[in-house]
Motif scaffolding. Structure first.
Motif, PDB file in Angstrom:
ATOM      1  N   ALA A 135       0.848  -1.254   0.075  1.00  0.00           N
ATOM      2  CA  ALA A 135      -0.079  -0.020  -0.097  1.00  0.00           C
ATOM      3  C   ALA A 135       0.786   1.217   0.043  1.00  0.00           C
ATOM      4  CB  ALA A 135      -0.807   0.215   1.170  1.00  0.00           C
ATOM      5  N   LEU A 136       2.166   1.129   0.550  1.00  0.00           N
ATOM      6  CA  LEU A 136       3.066   2.459   0.389  1.00  0.00           C
ATOM      7  C   LEU A 136       3.185   3.140  -0.812  1.00  0.00           C
ATOM      8  CD1 LEU A 136       4.443   4.138   2.414  1.00  0.00           C
ATOM      9  CD2 LEU A 136       6.512   2.648   2.125  1.00  0.00           C
ATOM     10  N   PRO A 137       3.359   2.371  -1.918  1.00  0.00           N
ATOM     11  CA  PRO A 137       3.620   3.165  -3.349  1.00  0.00           C
ATOM     12  C   PRO A 137       2.457   3.709  -3.746  1.00  0.00           C
ATOM     13  CG  PRO A 137       4.070   0.769  -3.453  1.00  0.00           C
ATOM     14  CD  PRO A 137       4.120   1.009  -1.993  1.00  0.00           C
ATOM     15  N   VAL A 138       1.324   2.974  -3.366  1.00  0.00           N
ATOM     16  CA  VAL A 138       0.141   3.507  -3.847  1.00  0.00           C
ATOM     17  C   VAL A 138      -0.389   4.836  -2.865  1.00  0.00           C
ATOM     18  CG1 VAL A 138      -2.691   3.136  -3.783  1.00  0.00           C
ATOM     19  CG2 VAL A 138      -1.019   1.217  -4.087  1.00  0.00           C
ATOM     20  N   ALA A 139      -0.075   4.886  -1.775  1.00  0.00           N
ATOM     21  CA  ALA A 139       0.035   6.016  -1.008  1.00  0.00           C
ATOM     22  C   ALA A 139       0.699   7.068  -1.428  1.00  0.00           C
ATOM     23  CB  ALA A 139       0.051   5.886   0.530  1.00  0.00           C
ATOM     24  N   HIS A 140       2.254   6.985  -1.893  1.00  0.00           N
ATOM     25  CA  HIS A 140       2.830   7.979  -2.460  1.00  0.00           C
ATOM     26  C   HIS A 140       2.404   8.617  -3.664  1.00  0.00           C
ATOM     27  CE1 HIS A 140       6.592   6.376  -0.141  1.00  0.00           C
ATOM     28  NE2 HIS A 140       5.860   6.985   0.576  1.00  0.00           N
TER      29      HIS A 140
ATOM     30  N   THR B  57      -6.911  -1.624   2.914  1.00  0.00           N
ATOM     31  CA  THR B  57      -7.748  -2.379   3.966  1.00  0.00           C
ATOM     32  C   THR B  57      -6.869  -3.587   4.236  1.00  0.00           C
ATOM     33  OG1 THR B  57      -9.942  -1.862   3.356  1.00  0.00           O
ATOM     34  CG2 THR B  57      -9.979  -3.556   4.410  1.00  0.00           C
ATOM     35  N   ALA B  58      -6.557  -4.089   3.003  1.00  0.00           N
ATOM     36  CA  ALA B  58      -5.844  -5.342   2.808  1.00  0.00           C
ATOM     37  C   ALA B  58      -4.231  -5.116   3.658  1.00  0.00           C
ATOM     38  CB  ALA B  58      -5.181  -5.981   1.570  1.00  0.00           C
ATOM     39  N   ALA B  59      -3.597  -3.972   3.616  1.00  0.00           N
ATOM     40  CA  ALA B  59      -2.413  -3.410   4.343  1.00  0.00           C
ATOM     41  C   ALA B  59      -2.781  -3.590   5.993  1.00  0.00           C
ATOM     42  CB  ALA B  59      -1.994  -2.267   3.885  1.00  0.00           C
ATOM     43  N   ALA B  60      -3.978  -3.073   6.166  1.00  0.00           N
ATOM     44  CA  ALA B  60      -3.918  -2.960   7.532  1.00  0.00           C
ATOM     45  C   ALA B  60      -4.438  -4.716   8.215  1.00  0.00           C
ATOM     46  CB  ALA B  60      -5.561  -2.447   7.939  1.00  0.00           C
ATOM     47  N   ALA B  61      -4.824  -5.476   7.420  1.00  0.00           N
ATOM     48  CA  ALA B  61      -5.124  -6.836   7.927  1.00  0.00           C
ATOM     49  C   ALA B  61      -3.909  -7.454   7.983  1.00  0.00           C
ATOM     50  CB  ALA B  61      -6.183  -7.435   6.912  1.00  0.00           C
ATOM     51  N   TYR B  62      -2.899  -7.359   6.852  1.00  0.00           N
ATOM     52  CA  TYR B  62      -1.601  -8.025   6.759  1.00  0.00           C
ATOM     53  C   TYR B  62      -0.683  -7.421   8.030  1.00  0.00           C
ATOM     54  CZ  TYR B  62      -2.407  -9.703   2.185  1.00  0.00           C
ATOM     55  OH  TYR B  62      -2.961 -10.403   1.208  1.00  0.00           O
ATOM     56  N   TYR B  63      -0.682  -6.122   8.306  1.00  0.00           N
ATOM     57  CA  TYR B  63       0.095  -5.476   9.634  1.00  0.00           C
ATOM     58  C   TYR B  63      -0.583  -6.075  10.814  1.00  0.00           C
ATOM     59  CZ  TYR B  63       1.717  -2.012  12.780  1.00  0.00           C
ATOM     60  OH  TYR B  63       2.539  -1.265  13.691  1.00  0.00           O
ATOM     61  N   GLU B  64      -1.578  -6.589  10.893  1.00  0.00           N
ATOM     62  CA  GLU B  64      -2.299  -7.149  12.117  1.00  0.00           C
ATOM     63  C   GLU B  64      -1.676  -8.423  12.267  1.00  0.00           C
ATOM     64  OE1 GLU B  64      -6.410  -8.537  14.400  1.00  0.00           O
ATOM     65  OE2 GLU B  64      -6.529  -7.045  12.566  1.00  0.00           O
ATOM     66  N   LEU B  65      -1.726  -9.120  11.090  1.00  0.00           N
ATOM     67  CA  LEU B  65      -1.122 -10.508  11.093  1.00  0.00           C
ATOM     68  C   LEU B  65       0.430 -10.585  11.488  1.00  0.00           C
ATOM     69  CD1 LEU B  65      -2.944 -11.927   8.059  1.00  0.00           C
ATOM     70  CD2 LEU B  65      -2.958 -12.871  10.126  1.00  0.00           C
ATOM     71  N   VAL B  66       1.004  -9.456  11.003  1.00  0.00           N
ATOM     72  CA  VAL B  66       2.545  -9.406  11.400  1.00  0.00           C
ATOM     73  C   VAL B  66       2.570  -9.279  12.811  1.00  0.00           C
ATOM     74  CG1 VAL B  66       4.648  -8.030  11.120  1.00  0.00           C
ATOM     75  CG2 VAL B  66       3.450  -8.352   9.080  1.00  0.00           C
ATOM     76  N   GLN B  67       1.956  -8.542  13.382  1.00  0.00           N
ATOM     77  CA  GLN B  67       1.914  -8.392  14.777  1.00  0.00           C
ATOM     78  C   GLN B  67       1.680  -9.645  15.408  1.00  0.00           C
ATOM     79  OE1 GLN B  67      -0.547  -4.841  14.723  1.00  0.00           O
ATOM     80  NE2 GLN B  67       1.006  -3.702  15.686  1.00  0.00           N
ATOM     81  N   ARG B  68       0.711 -10.354  15.078  1.00  0.00           N
ATOM     82  CA  ARG B  68       0.171 -11.652  15.928  1.00  0.00           C
ATOM     83  C   ARG B  68       1.478 -12.414  15.508  1.00  0.00           C
ATOM     84  NH1 ARG B  68      -5.403 -13.791  13.366  1.00  0.00           N
ATOM     85  NH2 ARG B  68      -5.625 -11.575  13.888  1.00  0.00           N
ATOM     86  N   ARG B  69       2.074 -12.642  14.352  1.00  0.00           N
ATOM     87  CA  ARG B  69       2.978 -13.682  14.283  1.00  0.00           C
ATOM     88  C   ARG B  69       4.108 -13.538  15.086  1.00  0.00           C
ATOM     89  NH1 ARG B  69      -0.998 -15.499  12.579  1.00  0.00           N
ATOM     90  NH2 ARG B  69      -1.226 -16.620  10.461  1.00  0.00           N
ATOM     91  N   ILE B  70       4.545 -12.207  15.350  1.00  0.00           N
ATOM     92  CA  ILE B  70       5.523 -11.929  16.269  1.00  0.00           C
ATOM     93  C   ILE B  70       5.307 -12.062  17.562  1.00  0.00           C
ATOM     94  CG2 ILE B  70       6.601 -10.021  17.378  1.00  0.00           C
ATOM     95  CD1 ILE B  70       6.760  -8.636  14.510  1.00  0.00           C
ATOM     96  N   GLU B  71       4.145 -11.802  18.275  1.00  0.00           N
ATOM     97  CA  GLU B  71       3.717 -12.225  19.588  1.00  0.00           C
ATOM     98  C   GLU B  71       3.809 -13.717  19.479  1.00  0.00           C
ATOM     99  OE1 GLU B  71      -0.326 -11.043  20.037  1.00  0.00           O
ATOM    100  OE2 GLU B  71       0.200  -8.659  20.306  1.00  0.00           O
TER     101      GLU B  71
END
Length: 299
Positions: free
Chosen positions: A201-206, A260-274
């Motif tokens: 999502a970052l290049p899209v935002a840029h 929306t997908a970026a937010a979901a993937y970010y949540e998965l990153v945090q969950r996997r780290i936990e």
């Protein structure tokens, strides 16, 4: 649907792993248009080795193909492949597990490579590993990030860099069970996968920033003009405001899924780290620290 829904809890189980071994991991960005091509390509490899083919609707499959074990998993936006080879030589990354896979089959994989990682699972020695020496030997001297994982039953180290198209991940087994080792390695690989998927999502935002700045100036001009508007100028201002709103709605609709997908993937990153249950190694940033320092600002 009882059986189908119940079996969903057991979908994509992690592989059982025993040190020493080498793993090559690929995650390829692929949409619905690639589904048939992926299935056919997987079947071509299995047919070479005389294996039963998966159902066309299957979303995951694993098999022992002799020289290597393979696990294939299809997700909404990407497909991932894991190739596992038992044993390790003096250099756990050379040759990589991927060298055991037919080169012509690899070259024709459908999709675009998002993540490519060579991993090694080794038994840990009795002494605390020398992280500087490991960095010099296996990571080109780059600074490492890592931690004790599984509440101290293992150690994971990486530099999060790409060298010759692949990143590297070293896991030292300090007493993990086979399933625990499989879960831990899967979580580590998923962290990188979901991190990259979130960053799409970052290049899209840029790309949207210049237009947003222009739209903001346009809105400010319309708002200022409304102060002194009259019956003559109001229709023109309304037309400008309506057009601006339509453009905003159009762009929001076009990019809603990606954000929306970026937010979901970010949540998965945090969950996997936990789920790693990290224990700090003195002098090294943990996976959480490294990921959050770079990923959180992007999000």
């Amino acid at each position: 649907l009882r059986i189908e829904l119940s079996d969903g809890a057991h979908a994509r189980p992690p592989e059982t792993l025993t040190a020493p071994l080498r793993v090559s991991f690929l995650a390829l960005y692929s949409g619905v248009a690639h589904r048939d091509a992926e299935w056919g390509h997987l079947c071509s490899l299995l047919s070479r080795h005389g294996h039963t083919l998966p159902a066309r609707a299957a979303s995951h499959y694993s098999a022992d193909l002799g020289l290597f074990r393979m696990k294939w998993e299809r997700h909404t936006e990407f497909t991932r492949y894991k190739f596992i080879v038992a044993g390790s030589g003096p250099d756990p990354f050379d040759p990589p597990a991927l060298s055991s896979v037919p080169a012509d089959w690899l070259a024709a994989l459908p999709g675009e490579v998002m993540v490519a990682t060579h991993a090694a699972l080794l038994p840990a020695g009795d002494d605390e590993p020398d992280h500087e020496a490991l960095a010099a030997r296996h990571f080109g001297g780059e600074a490492l990030a890592g931690a004790r994982i599984a509440a101290g039953a293992g150690t994971a180290l990486t530099d999060f860099r790409i060298l010759d198209g692949f990143s590297r991940l070293l896991v030292l087994d300090r007493g993990m069970t086979q399933r625990q080792a499989g879960r831990s390695l899967q979580r580590l690989l998923e962290i990188d996968t979901y991190r990259i998927m979130a960053l799409l999502a970052l290049p899209v935002a840029h790309s949207l920033t210049p237009w947003l700045n222009s739209a903001e100036r346009e809105l400010a001009q319309i708002t200022a003009a409304l102060v002194d508007s009259n019956e003559t100028t109001e229709p023109e201002l309304l037309e400008r405001l309506t057009r601006l709103e339509a453009e905003i709605e159009s762009r929001e609709s076009a990019h809603h899924y990606r954000f929306t997908a970026a937010a979901a993937y970010y949540e998965l990153v945090q969950r996997r780290i936990e789920e790693l249950r990290e224990v700090r190694i003195q002098g090294l940033p943990t996976f959480r620290e490294f990921t959050e320092r770079r990923l959180a600002p992007a999000m």
